[in-house]
Design an enzyme around this catalytic site. Structure first.
Site, PDB file in Angstrom:
ATOM      1  N   SER A 217      34.349  42.332  39.151  1.00  0.00           N
ATOM      2  CA  SER A 217      35.748  42.713  39.369  1.00  0.00           C
ATOM      3  C   SER A 217      36.194  42.403  40.799  1.00  0.00           C
ATOM      4  O   SER A 217      37.236  42.887  41.231  1.00  0.00           O
ATOM      5  CB  SER A 217      35.955  44.185  39.029  1.00  0.00           C
ATOM      6  OG  SER A 217      35.023  44.965  39.730  1.00  0.00           O
TER       7      SER A 217
ATOM      8  N   HIS B 223      27.493  49.780  41.939  1.00  0.00           N
ATOM      9  CA  HIS B 223      28.204  49.595  40.671  1.00  0.00           C
ATOM     10  C   HIS B 223      28.200  50.875  39.842  1.00  0.00           C
ATOM     11  O   HIS B 223      28.761  50.894  38.758  1.00  0.00           O
ATOM     12  CB  HIS B 223      27.521  48.505  39.830  1.00  0.00           C
ATOM     13  CG  HIS B 223      27.804  47.096  40.289  1.00  0.00           C
ATOM     14  ND1 HIS B 223      29.013  46.688  40.790  1.00  0.00           N
ATOM     15  CD2 HIS B 223      27.013  45.978  40.268  1.00  0.00           C
ATOM     16  CE1 HIS B 223      28.964  45.396  41.078  1.00  0.00           C
ATOM     17  NE2 HIS B 223      27.767  44.945  40.774  1.00  0.00           N
TER      18      HIS B 223
HETATM   19  P1  A3P Z   1      35.889  34.629  38.075  1.00  0.00           P
HETATM   20  O1  A3P Z   1      34.598  34.544  37.348  1.00  0.00           O
HETATM   21  O2  A3P Z   1      37.019  35.070  37.196  1.00  0.00           O
HETATM   22  O3  A3P Z   1      36.229  33.419  38.840  1.00  0.00           O
HETATM   23  P2  A3P Z   1      32.073  39.956  41.717  1.00  0.00           P
HETATM   24  O4  A3P Z   1      32.239  39.592  43.146  1.00  0.00           O
HETATM   25  O5  A3P Z   1      32.335  41.400  41.427  1.00  0.00           O
HETATM   26  O6  A3P Z   1      30.797  39.448  41.191  1.00  0.00           O
HETATM   27  O7  A3P Z   1      33.246  39.226  40.936  1.00  0.00           O
HETATM   28  C1  A3P Z   1      33.224  37.830  40.769  1.00  0.00           C
HETATM   29  C2  A3P Z   1      34.623  37.375  40.467  1.00  0.00           C
HETATM   30  O8  A3P Z   1      35.418  37.432  41.665  1.00  0.00           O
HETATM   31  C3  A3P Z   1      34.621  35.922  40.026  1.00  0.00           C
HETATM   32  O9  A3P Z   1      35.742  35.797  39.167  1.00  0.00           O
HETATM   33  C4  A3P Z   1      34.813  35.212  41.358  1.00  0.00           C
HETATM   34  O10 A3P Z   1      35.273  33.899  41.217  1.00  0.00           O
HETATM   35  C5  A3P Z   1      35.824  36.106  42.013  1.00  0.00           C
HETATM   36  N1  A3P Z   1      35.836  36.011  43.466  1.00  0.00           N
HETATM   37  C6  A3P Z   1      34.780  35.880  44.305  1.00  0.00           C
HETATM   38  N2  A3P Z   1      35.199  35.821  45.581  1.00  0.00           N
HETATM   39  C7  A3P Z   1      36.542  35.923  45.560  1.00  0.00           C
HETATM   40  C8  A3P Z   1      37.553  35.917  46.578  1.00  0.00           C
HETATM   41  N3  A3P Z   1      37.247  35.785  47.860  1.00  0.00           N
HETATM   42  N4  A3P Z   1      38.834  36.033  46.182  1.00  0.00           N
HETATM   43  C9  A3P Z   1      39.151  36.168  44.872  1.00  0.00           C
HETATM   44  N5  A3P Z   1      38.252  36.170  43.876  1.00  0.00           N
HETATM   45  C10 A3P Z   1      36.955  36.062  44.213  1.00  0.00           C
END
Ligand code: A3P
Length: 337
Positions: free
Chosen positions: A81, A144
């Site tokens: 998220s 988490h």
């Molecule tokens: P998507 O798979 O939809 O691209 P987490 O960090 O909780 O593992 O979540 C990963 C999700 O956040 C992924 O989404 C990833 O691409 C996105 N994400 C990672 N870094 C980000 C950033 N700096 N800004 C916006 N989204 C980001």
């Protein structure tokens, strides 16, 4: 920061082997409801949420051993998220006097998960007990686990909790992609339909997601100075405004001079999806969370609404109905496109 290894026979890599668990945890697992896992053979229903064995052991240790201090900052999310993003901006805000936004900023050479460790995946994993004496203050850590399963001292102390929520549609698609990368070959592929059905039944790591959301949402309404509820979609829409909100809540508000000097935009740019994704450490680095994971898998598309490319209208209707029912009366809803 030093980490004490209590039991050298425990594996320190991210492999999820139920045979490496302590006797306590092993005995507990045999009493818990279980379902087919998505990254490990089984997921267990522990304290009201679904969890993998190794993490249950670590969470038991966090609950027993982590003593929160009033100055602590706990970043909480359900996987996928926007945890990586939240870690990056929180780290940059809180450490901006030690690390001004410039060419040698730690975020340019380290993945955010290395700078802001998870309690259950890093600090208390594999029977480790962290030595916080060398940890910079304020202690910035992540988790988490649902609010209800946080250590008592987190709930009772003056420490601050920041929760980042993302709409359940994109969160599902993101976790499905990520599990596809992490899942051992022995478990075979994870069909989208099967993963979606489990998700809709609440069977997902740290879920049901609706319970995860509601736990932090209700707490943020009851204790406004204790829990800040942020949304991924609002951060995408206006990162600067959310950054200011976050800095204020954390007790590190931006001064007028900092704002005028463009610091909010600079932090926002430093932590943007594209900046982080393009860094060498995030393109080629490994092991920021699990020893067997590649940092590049943490940066996929970073968009709102990508779910539309994966879920059929029937699937979307099913999840909409479930979320409407589960969140009814809470005043919590999501923009999903
Ligand atoms: P998507 O798979 O939809 O691209 P987490 O960090 O909780 O593992 O979540 C990963 C999700 O956040 C992924 O989404 C990833 O691409 C996105 N994400 C990672 N870094 C980000 C950033 N700096 N800004 C916006 N989204 C980001």
């Amino acid at each position: 920061m030093a980490i004490t290894k209590l039991n050298q026979s425990q594996s320190s890599n991210g492999a999820q082997n139920e045979q490496q668990l302590s006797k306590d945890c092993d005995e507990l697992l045999s009493t818990l409801p279980k379902e087919r896992g998505q990254r490990t053979p089984n997921l267990y229903f522990y304290q009201g949420f679904w969890c993998q064995p190794k993490e249950i052991q670590a969470i038991m240790s966090v609950q027993r051993n982590f003593i929160a201090q009033d100055s602590d900052i706990i970043l909480a999310t359900i996987p996928k998220s926007g945890t990586t993003w939240l870690k990056a901006i929180s780290y940059a805000i809180v450490n901006r006097y030690n690390f001004p936004v410039q060419n040698d900023h730690p975020l340019l050479s380290s993945n955010p998960h290395e700078l802001v460790p998870f309690l259950e995946y890093k600090l208390y994993a594999d029977n480790n007990i962290p030595d916080f004496s060398t940890f910079p203050s304020p202690r910035l850590v992540a988790t988490h686990v649902p609010f209800s399963a946080l250590p008592e001292s987190v709930k009772r102390s003056g420490c601050r909790v920041v929760y980042l929520a993302r709409n359940p549609f994109d969160t599902f698609v993101s976790i499905w992609h990520y599990l596809g990368k992490l899942r051992p070959e022995s478990l075979g592929p994870l069909p989208l339909e099967e993963a979606f059905d489990a998700y809709c039944r609440g069977v997902i790591g740290y879920g049901p997601y609706w319970d995860h959301l509601l736990g932090y949402w209700n707490e943020s309404l009851e204790k406004t100075g204790k829990v800040l509820f942020l949304r991924y979609e609002e951060m995408k829409q206006d990162a600067n405004a959310q950054l200011k909100r976050l800095a204020e809540f954390l007790g590190f508000p931006f001064s007028i001079e900092e704002e005028k000097g463009g610091l909010v935009e600079n932090i926002s740019n430093l932590c943007s999806f594209q900046t982080l994704k393009d860094l060498v450490v995030n393109k080629h680095g490994k092991g920021a969370i699990f020893a067997d994971s590649e940092n590049k898998d943490l940066f996929r598309k970073g968009k709102v609404g990508d779910w539309i490319n994966y879920l059929t209208p029937v699937m979307a209707e099913r999840l909409t109905n479930i979320m409407n029912e589960k969140l009814s009366g809470s005043n919590l809803s999501f923009s999903v496109l």
